[in-house]
Motif scaffolding. Structure first.
Motif, PDB file in Angstrom:
ATOM      1  N   LEU A 209      10.284 -39.918 -49.293  1.00 43.64           N
ATOM      2  CA  LEU A 209      10.077 -39.167 -47.849  1.00 43.64           C
ATOM      3  C   LEU A 209      10.954 -37.948 -47.515  1.00 43.64           C
TER       4      LEU A 209
ATOM      5  N   ALA B 211      10.246 -44.919 -49.319  1.00 45.01           N
ATOM      6  CA  ALA B 211      11.110 -44.372 -47.774  1.00 45.01           C
ATOM      7  C   ALA B 211      12.550 -43.992 -48.149  1.00 45.01           C
TER       8      ALA B 211
ATOM      9  N   SER C 242      15.035 -42.594 -42.044  1.00 46.93           N
ATOM     10  CA  SER C 242      13.699 -42.256 -42.616  1.00 46.93           C
ATOM     11  C   SER C 242      13.449 -40.777 -41.791  1.00 46.93           C
TER      12      SER C 242
ATOM     13  N   VAL D 141      12.787 -37.313 -43.492  1.00 46.28           N
ATOM     14  CA  VAL D 141      11.574 -36.434 -43.313  1.00 46.28           C
ATOM     15  C   VAL D 141      12.212 -34.996 -42.759  1.00 46.28           C
TER      16      VAL D 141
ATOM     17  N   THR E  20       1.652 -40.674 -43.373  1.00 49.63           N
ATOM     18  CA  THR E  20       2.826 -41.615 -43.942  1.00 49.63           C
ATOM     19  C   THR E  20       3.556 -42.352 -43.011  1.00 49.63           C
TER      20      THR E  20
ATOM     21  N   ASP F  53       7.588 -44.594 -41.970  1.00 51.44           N
ATOM     22  CA  ASP F  53       9.097 -44.475 -42.310  1.00 51.44           C
ATOM     23  C   ASP F  53       9.508 -45.712 -43.006  1.00 51.44           C
TER      24      ASP F  53
END
Length: 396
Positions: free
Chosen positions: A28, A97, A106, A110, A262, A264
């Motif tokens: 991620l 993740a 997460s 990101v 997507t 997490d």
């Protein structure tokens, strides 16, 4: 013939058998830097080589939708199921993740484009070395200065500074939270209550710039999983709804856009019995020498009393080593669980002992954590069902 004494005590899980996340090539934390690099944002690296650059990029993060849960429910999610082959640049593969596979960690990965060892949110709850207290990084309690806790700029901010039209479209409740500030700030925040309104506004924001980076988010699937489980009708109903949201957004994308769907983390249901739920608050062996219990049921940070670290590690390995990967802080770091590098400020936030679940089991704390201990669906560790998340793609 009698079995030797050691036969009753199998060897603990080898730390090398833990499937470490694909930091730097397929996690991620690598998504936004890859997209931003394709839009010409300085200093960003196209870390996921399978992805193709686009002028406009949208990331739709569905909280709690793991790769394995999606693949197991084609009837409830027909549109996303039709996109499975598009995942990870058309390879049909998931991404990972990061550890732990939990929301605060997460979302920070990101937004910052950094693994947990750098951004510094390495768990659901971790010890604040300045106060000695546990800090809940999802709810930000007790309050801690956000920019001190996580000082790096987000990819959204870097993209905005580079002239990319940047927006986050989410629930108004998230606009001013500390987690949003440290993980998802930069550009403009647009709050909308309904999922349909978020999809419509995300499409509008994508069209608002020649180069656009838009993030949108849906949390209710995760909530249904925690409360009722991923095998429940409530969870399946939420999946049906979110599938329609993805299709609604996909059908409105402006030209030269890549939409990425997507999550997490994934999730699994844990039975309510003593074999699957080990209660720290009722287990004197696990409590011995422990000052603080952090993390969550499948991804524990254990903070030892001064001088007790080795004893706690030995005990946790003996009691749990067949069901959990149990590592010292330095062993977990050396194995790459939190990424290839650990910032100095992050090092003491990680437990003296780190325990990551291998089996379908939890370490609950019925007195300290009554709400978390009552959850049906859980996540956090490095198993495929928790760790693997989709990166579905729609392009115009």
């Amino acid at each position: 013939m009698a079995l030797p004494a050691w036969a009753d005590h199998p060897e603990p899980l080898a730390l090398g058998s833990a499937p470490v996340p694909e930091y730097g090539s397929g996690s991620l934390a690598d998504v936004l830097p890859t997209l931003a690099a394709g839009m010409g944002v300085p200093g960003q690296n196209a870390a996921i080589p399978e992805l193709t650059a686009a002028d406009r990029n949208c990331v739709f993060l569905i909280d709690g939708l793991g790769w394995e849960q999606l693949k197991a429910h084609p009837d409830e999610a027909p549109f996303m199921t039709s996109l499975l082959a598009s995942s990870r640049g058309g390879t049909g593969r998931p991404i990972t993740a990061g550890y732990p596979a939990t929301t605060a960690t997460s979302l920070a990965s990101v937004g910052t484009g950094l693994p947990p060892g750098a951004h510094g949110l390495p768990g659901y709850t971790v010890r604040n070395p300045d106060t000695g207290e546990l800090m809940n990084q999802l709810r930000w309690q007790p309050w801690t200065p956000p920019q001190v806790w996580q000082p790096y700029p987000t990819v959204f901010q870097l993209a905005h500074d580079a002239g990319v039209h940047t927006a986050q479209v989410s629930s108004p409740a998230f606009e001013n939270t500390p987690l949003t500030k440290v993980a998802l700030s930069g550009g403009t925040f647009r709050g909308k209550l309904t999922g349909e309104d978020r999809m419509d506004l995300a499409a509008e924001q994508l069209a608002a710039g020649e180069r656009s980076l838009v993030y949108t988010y849906y949390s209710e699937l995760d909530g249904a999983g925690h409360r009722f489980g991923v095998e429940s009708d409530t969870w399946r109903g939420q999946l049906m709804y979110v599938d329609r949201l993805v299709q609604r957004l996909a059908e409105q994308l402006p030209p030269r856009t890549a939409l990425y769907v997507t999550a997490d983390h994934g999730m699994l249901d844990i039975p309510f019995d003593e074999r699957h739920r080990i209660d720290f608050d009722e287990d004197w062996e696990l409590r011995a020498g422990v000052a603080l219990l952090g993390g969550e049921g499948r991804a524990r940070h254990v903070y030892a009393l001064p001088g007790a670290g080795n004893d706690v590690l030995t005990c946790w390995r003996e009691v749990l080593g067949e069901q959990f990967w149990v590592a010292s802080r330095d062993e977990a770091i050396a194995a790459g669980w939190f990424g290839p590098h650990i910032d100095d400020r992050v090092y003491p936030r990680i437990g003296d002992v780190v325990a990551a679940a291998h089996d379908d089991v939890l370490i609950i704390a019925s007195e300290r954590e009554p709400k978390e201990s009552a959850m049906v669906g859980n996540h956090g560790s490095m198993t495929a069902v928790e760790q693997l998340v989709p990166l579905l793609e729609v392009r115009t």
